[in-house]
Structure formats: structure tokens, C-alpha cells
Design an enzyme around this catalytic site. Sequence first.
Site, mmCIF file in Angstrom:
data_model
loop_
_atom_site.group_PDB
_atom_site.id
_atom_site.type_symbol
_atom_site.label_atom_id
_atom_site.label_comp_id
_atom_site.label_asym_id
_atom_site.label_seq_id
_atom_site.Cartn_x
_atom_site.Cartn_y
_atom_site.Cartn_z
ATOM 1 N N GLU A 461 0.832 -1.193 0.000
ATOM 2 C CA GLU A 461 0.000 0.000 0.000
ATOM 3 C C GLU A 461 0.876 1.256 0.000
ATOM 4 O O GLU A 461 1.723 1.437 0.858
ATOM 5 C CB GLU A 461 -0.888 -0.002 1.255
ATOM 6 C CG GLU A 461 -1.680 1.285 1.418
ATOM 7 C CD GLU A 461 -2.426 1.359 2.746
ATOM 8 O OE1 GLU A 461 -2.351 0.385 3.532
ATOM 9 O OE2 GLU A 461 -3.078 2.382 2.988
ATOM 10 N N ASP A 534 -1.194 -0.955 5.515
ATOM 11 C CA ASP A 534 -1.081 -0.331 6.830
ATOM 12 C C ASP A 534 -2.094 -0.919 7.801
ATOM 13 O O ASP A 534 -3.142 -1.411 7.406
ATOM 14 C CB ASP A 534 -1.340 1.180 6.717
ATOM 15 C CG ASP A 534 -0.195 1.878 5.985
ATOM 16 O OD1 ASP A 534 0.913 1.299 5.945
ATOM 17 O OD2 ASP A 534 -0.422 2.978 5.462
ATOM 18 N N ASP A 536 -4.324 0.274 9.513
ATOM 19 C CA ASP A 536 -5.388 1.228 9.831
ATOM 20 C C ASP A 536 -6.579 0.948 8.919
ATOM 21 O O ASP A 536 -6.576 -0.013 8.161
ATOM 22 C CB ASP A 536 -4.883 2.664 9.659
ATOM 23 C CG ASP A 536 -4.374 2.916 8.238
ATOM 24 O OD1 ASP A 536 -4.624 2.063 7.348
ATOM 25 O OD2 ASP A 536 -3.717 3.947 8.017
ATOM 26 N N ASP A 538 -7.766 2.404 6.255
ATOM 27 C CA ASP A 538 -7.505 2.388 4.813
ATOM 28 C C ASP A 538 -6.827 1.088 4.404
ATOM 29 O O ASP A 538 -7.150 0.476 3.388
ATOM 30 C CB ASP A 538 -6.611 3.573 4.412
ATOM 31 C CG ASP A 538 -7.381 4.887 4.461
ATOM 32 O OD1 ASP A 538 -8.630 4.826 4.520
ATOM 33 O OD2 ASP A 538 -6.735 5.950 4.452
#
Length: 685
Positions: A461, A534, A536, A538
Site C-alpha cells: 500500500e 497499513d 489502519d 484504509d
Amino acid sequence: MEEKHYAAGDITILEGLDAVRLRPGMYIGSTGQKGLHHILWEIVDNAIDEAANGYADRIDVRIHKDGSVSVEDNGRGIPTDIHPKTKVSGVQVVFTQLHAGGKFDEHNYSFSGGLHGVGASVTNALSKWLKVRVWKDGKTWEMKFHSYYNEKKKKYESGVPEAPLEDLRKKTKKHGTLVHFMPDDAVFTVTEYQLATISHRLNELAFLNKGLTITLTDDRIKANEYVEENEEEETVQLDLLGATKSYSVSYCYEGGISDFVKYLNQGKSALYGKPIYYRTEKDGILVEFAIQHTGDYTESLFSFVNNIPTPEGGFHEMGFRGGLTRMLNDYARENKLLKDKDANFLGDDFREGLTAVLSIKMKNVQFEGQTKTKLGNPEARVPVESSVVEGLRALAADPKYKKTFEEIVKKAQGAARVRIAARQAKETARAKNSIDSLTLVGKLASCSGKKPEQNELFIVEGDSAGGTAKQARVRQYQSILPLRGKPLNVEKKRLDQVLANEEIRTIISALGAGIGNEFNIDKINYHKVIILSDADQDGFHIRCILLTFFFRYMRPLVNAGHVYIGMPPLYKVYKQNGSVEEYAYDDEELQQKIDKVGRGYLIQRYKGLGEMSAEQLWTTTMDPDRRNLTQVTIEDAVAAENMITTLMGDRVDGRKEFLNRNANFNKPDEFINKVRLKKEEGDEE
Ligand code: 1YM
């Protein structure tokens, strides 16, 4: 049971017996294994006909110790009265004249013929001896035949009566027919009957003839000597009895072909509990079908004409498929499951995961095809099609079946979506092929090694993390494919649109094995495809998008265990002077690492992969010896797909709820509960 009046005069005589022994192949196909069983099926067929006409509900087949076989039914008994033209008994006509049968009578609702249907006389002609017993009108009758070499005439005489039909003068309440014969070893190259062949066919016949009990006994073996597949436990318990009793098995299905479908779907996840079943008569053709969809993707239609399997298909199958597609499309439209602007579903969409049994009965069947197992009667198509439409209509109108039909359409919607998306992807790929293919691979930092089993593809990513990964990697076997930093807002998009996405196309070309039905796992360039995003929201989305994509379009890749989730650490615990550096992948581990480092520790929280140095990324996430990889395998492809649909599909509520319950972005194990996530096996490295 209702008695139908019979007179021997109804019997039609077509031909004598002589030709049969001269050219057995002409009548039974071969004199091997197949032909040997064929002469048994002729007798069984007559018993089945008697049952199909409603006069018998029990058939007993026995393989005797001496290799002979017998078939008994509890029907009316073969006619015993004298046939006016030939002046012999009905029994004698049936066993000595080719193609003798009341069944040629127009009023008689019987459908033998086709593959079998050459008649019981063929069995007699090819037997060393044959014995018939008839119980009828309180009397017991018997007649014996045998085949022998006539020295005087210097020729073989087959199926010769030893005496006229004899009244044994034994009073009885019993009714029915027993035929017992010994296949002639001068005719057949093999004479040993196969228990498995016979039981398989009798089981099939029991399914096809609802309520009929068929028993098979094999006197050659003891009950404890034959272990049917998956039945080992039962046999152990039977041991004592089994030592004295013959092996025996009974088949009876009150649900008929509906039970057949359930049986075929054993071990699969059915989309609705009860198969759809319908039976009717149209234009002199008896049509019966049962269907049930499962979570699988293949279609299995088993069709029969007059109880004979038609694996090559034919006009009845065409009618069945046509009717199914027509009715279900109409249903979907009427119930607004297809919008005005939507195109109709294709037949294939409705048949994804379909298990169906179609059984029709008709006169004058014509079998065609390579193995003569394809129905060649065009007149069968329309009646079958309209029966299917009529039957499904009737059931769909029944509130009890509302859920069933909704499930069927839902399944078709899934199939259609995949079909459309796959086509678009192919078209896009084709259009892109010439100019853009260079730029596509341009994003990929390819490894130099050429061994797919060693190669790893990191889908990373963000361009910045991608850059770091490129620095960190071992060029020889690690490829890096950076995805655009900003997560795609794909949650509201459908998969076909996801496929129009450039990143996805890049993945397809990087893997080099195609997509959808054309995906060929033998061509993959990487045995480890590692999603690195990541920790998180996203990153979680990206992971979802990619997994959905792999599930739907490269399922074999997931099934083979080639897809992994890479896990970057969340924290670094270290000392200012750089003497210690520990990484933690979740909060629990963080505490452990704090304890380990001891006084004076500092904590760095990684918000994203981009914050790591190349060295850190290598140590924590990419180095096969130290990284934390989670293998994605499909425990249950269906459950996984449903879940992904909840996550990614149109149903926002379900997705929100799921995210609330499951979104611990750091723990892939919790992130998908129905998909089994397994730690990378050490010995694979
Ligand atoms: C174990 C084999 O052959 N059963 C059997 C055969 C016939 C009948 C009843 C029967 C048929 C009819 C009238 C009819 C047959 N009859 C003929 C024929 N079991 C077995 N059970 N009554 C009895 O079809 O009208 C051929 S088969 F030609 F004599 F009518």
C-alpha cells in the site's frame, strides 16, 4: 392393487429367437461384462414396468452361489393363459419370442424400449437354463428352459422349453413373478456378476421409482465380507450375524428423485432445505424433475428416459434448461429482482451450483450419440419445457417456496455479476494489451529469479512504502508492486468496476495466470502473494478489496494457499542509546516488550509502513526468517464469499455491523472469522 384385464391375445409377436445366439452382440451390445449385465437388466426391466404400472411394490434380486441370478416381483404375474395364435402360454411367448409384450398395446401405459427392451426372451436365449415361476389367481405355475448342443441337428438350440407351463397345484395367496437364470458360459466371455454394478443400478432404479423397495442379496458373500464405502462402522456391529447371513441391501425412497437430489448434494451446502419437485404428464410424456441449488459453482444434471440414464443429454435436457431459464427470468422480473433496464439472466446463471434430476417416460424413444445415451426425439423438448415452466410457476406461487425462489435468484445474481465482470476484465485487458502493458509492468519491481515456487510478490500500500520495500527486498526472489497511496473508495462499487481498476489489472498481469474461468494456476509467477497494507482503516479496506478479488477471480490461488497477509509491527520499543530494539505486533505484545526492554524504554508507534526505514521493513515484515506472515486459506469458499459480500457489497448495514464486530485492524485472525487464517508454515521457507 387394481387388476387390469389381460388376454394372451394382446401379445404381439415380432420375430423368432434363433438370431439371438447367432449374433448376441446385435441384441445386447457385447458378450463381455456389459452384455452379461444386460440380460439381467432385461428381466429387472419387466419387473420395474410392473411396478411403474402400479401392480408391484417390491423387487428382490439375488446373486446365487453358483453364479446364477434371480429376480422376483410381487406384481400380477406374467400371463399364464394360452395365446390364441401360437396356442402356447403367455409365459412361453414372453420367453421364446423376440419382442413379445403386452406393452405394444397402445392402451398400456408402459415405456420400456430403447437401450434395453429387447425382451426377456433374449435373456433366455443366452442362458444355460432359465426357470420362471408365476403366482397368479391362487395358483403356482412353473416353466423351465435350457440351451444345449443338438448333436443330430449339429447346432445349438437356445431357450428351449423343457415342458409346457406347469400348474404346480400349490395353492397360494401370493402373486408375482420369479425369473431365475444361469448366463451361458458358451456365450459370455465373463460370467461373474458384479455386486457393485448391480447395487449401483438398483439404487438408481429405486430413486427413479418412488416407493418401490428393491432388495439385493448376494449369496456368494457373507454380510460381514462386503464393506460398502463409508459404512465400515456398521459392518463391525453386524459381525456375528454376518458370519451366517448373506450380504443384503434394500433401497426404497419415498421421496423418489427428490431424495436422489438430496443424496447427490450430501456434503454440500444446499441453499434451501427441500428440493423443488414436480411431476406431470404432457402430450403423452411423463415428466418428473427435482432440483436443489448448492453453494458450489458447477451444474450437475442427471437425466433419464424410461429409467435409462442419458448422460449425453438430448431434447429433454434442452427443454428442461429452456424452461428453467424462461420461468426464472420471468419470476425475477415479476418480483422486481430484475430491473427494467437489466438484461435477462443467462441460463448458466441459474444453473450455477444446480443439482437436478430429470426423469421422463415416453414411447418410441430414439437414442443417439457416441454411446447411444442421447435422446434424439425432438418432440420431447416442448412438453418438457412447458412442464418445467408450469411446475416452477405452481411452486413459486406457494408462499412456502418464497425463500427458495429468492435464494435461486440471489445465486443467479452472484453468477451474473462474476460473468459480467470477467468479460469486462477480459475486454479491458485486450484493449490495454498493446500500448499500456509496458506502463503496467513498469510499476512492478520484478525479481530476477525465474522460479515461481521461490518467488514472492509483495502488494504494498502506498508509493512511499512501495519505495521502501523496493530498497529492502532481496531482488532475486522478491517483487514489489506498489499500490496508489490513497485507498480506492471501492466499498460502494461493484466488482466489475473494481476490475476496471488499474491496480487490479496490474496484479493480473504480474501474476500472469489469467482470471476467472481462464485462470490457470500452473502459470502463476509467484507462489507467495503477500498483501502488505497499513494497520489502519484504509489498509483494512485495501486488504478487503484484494481478498475479495482473489476469492472471486483467482480462487484456485487462495485454495492453493498462495495468498498471505503481511503483518508490519505496530510498535517499536527501544532505548535512546540504540542498545535494544524490539517490535510489537499488538498491544499485548507491546506490554511484554516493555517488560523485556526494562527501564528507560521509548516507544515508537508506526502509523504506516511508510514510516519505516528499509532496514526496519526488512527485519520486521519481509525477512522470511523474522517476519509475521498469515496464510489465507478458504475453509469454506461459500461462507467466505458471503462474508466478503457483506463487507464489500451493497448492503451497507451488514457491512457496518460486521466492521464494528470484527475490525481489529491489527489482527487478521479476527478480521475475517470464517476464513481460516493460518500462520505461515516454517518448513515452507
Ligand atoms: C421378474 C420379472 O417379468 N414381471 C411381470 C411381467 C409381465 C407382467 C407382470 C404382465 C404384464 C401385462 C399383463 C401387460 C409381462 N407380461 C408380458 C406379456 N418380472 C416380470 N409382471 N399382465 C402381466 O403388460 O399387459 C410381458 S412382461 F407380454 F405377457 F404381457
